[in-house]
Scaffold this motif. Structure first.
Motif, PDB file in Angstrom:
ATOM      1  N   GLU A  30       0.838  -1.193   0.000  1.00  8.32           N
ATOM      2  CA  GLU A  30       0.000   0.000   0.000  1.00  8.32           C
ATOM      3  C   GLU A  30       0.884   1.258   0.000  1.00  8.32           C
ATOM      4  O   GLU A  30       2.032   1.222   0.436  1.00  8.32           O
ATOM      5  CB  GLU A  30      -0.885   0.011   1.249  1.00  8.32           C
ATOM      6  N   ARG A  31       0.299   2.358  -0.448  1.00 13.78           N
ATOM      7  CA  ARG A  31       0.997   3.634  -0.356  1.00 13.78           C
ATOM      8  C   ARG A  31       1.124   3.997   1.125  1.00 13.78           C
ATOM      9  O   ARG A  31       0.147   3.936   1.871  1.00 13.78           O
ATOM     10  CB  ARG A  31       0.220   4.719  -1.095  1.00 13.78           C
ATOM     11  N   GLU A  32       2.335   4.364   1.536  1.00 14.31           N
ATOM     12  CA  GLU A  32       2.568   4.635   2.951  1.00 14.31           C
ATOM     13  C   GLU A  32       3.177   6.006   3.175  1.00 14.31           C
ATOM     14  O   GLU A  32       3.881   6.542   2.329  1.00 14.31           O
ATOM     15  CB  GLU A  32       3.496   3.560   3.558  1.00 14.31           C
ATOM     16  N   PHE A  33       2.889   6.527   4.342  1.00 10.58           N
ATOM     17  CA  PHE A  33       3.391   7.833   4.748  1.00 10.58           C
ATOM     18  C   PHE A  33       4.895   7.790   4.984  1.00 10.58           C
ATOM     19  O   PHE A  33       5.423   6.823   5.548  1.00 10.58           O
ATOM     20  CB  PHE A  33       2.669   8.261   6.030  1.00 10.58           C
ATOM     21  N   VAL A  34       5.581   8.862   4.576  1.00  8.55           N
ATOM     22  CA  VAL A  34       7.022   8.989   4.809  1.00  8.55           C
ATOM     23  C   VAL A  34       7.310  10.182   5.722  1.00  8.55           C
ATOM     24  O   VAL A  34       7.942  10.036   6.762  1.00  8.55           O
ATOM     25  CB  VAL A  34       7.782   9.136   3.480  1.00  8.55           C
ATOM     26  N   ALA A  35       6.845  11.357   5.311  1.00  7.04           N
ATOM     27  CA  ALA A  35       7.142  12.570   6.077  1.00  7.04           C
ATOM     28  C   ALA A  35       6.156  13.666   5.709  1.00  7.04           C
ATOM     29  O   ALA A  35       5.577  13.640   4.619  1.00  7.04           O
ATOM     30  CB  ALA A  35       8.573  13.041   5.806  1.00  7.04           C
TER      31      ALA A  35
END
Length: 125
Positions: free
Chosen positions: A44-49
């Motif tokens: 899945e698309r995931e949060f980085v910053a």
């Protein structure tokens, strides 16, 4: 209409560095919180910053804390992601996102209304 264009991706060896840039075509860039997300194959698309409208507040995923730095230059309508000590598991397409009308940070991808086309980052072992 907000257009976001990422650049700076590429192929790098483990332990190396890259700096991603995201240029925004919007008059009120300084009112938007900005975020970086990534999507690896099969995941899945995931949060980085994320960074708030002023640059005074930042938020990182645990997986990148201490290695990645998000920053912004409101005079240039640009947000950056400095990535150091890269690992093969950082390999993904990286996306820039803008949080419409709200300048506060968020790690929720559904809080962001505007997305760039993505830039590929590949880290070889």
């Amino acid at each position: 209409q907000v257009q976001l264009v990422e650049s700076g991706g590429g192929l790098v060896q483990a332990g190396g560095s890259l700096r991603l840039s995201c240029a925004a075509s919007v008059r009120t860039f300084s009112s938007y919180a900005m975020g970086w997300f990534r999507k690896a194959p099969g995941k899945e698309r995931e949060f980085v910053a994320a960074i708030d409208w002023s640059g005074g507040s930042t938020y990182y995923a645990d997986s990148v804390k201490g290695r990645f730095t998000i920053s912004r230059d409101n005079a240039k309508n640009t947000v950056y992601l400095q990535m150091n000590s890269l690992k093969p598991e950082d390999t993904a397409v990286y996306y820039c996102a803008a949080r419409s009308g709200i300048g506060l940070v968020s790690n929720d991808k559904y809080a962001y209304a505007h997305w760039g086309q993505g830039t590929q980052v590949t880290v070889s072992s």
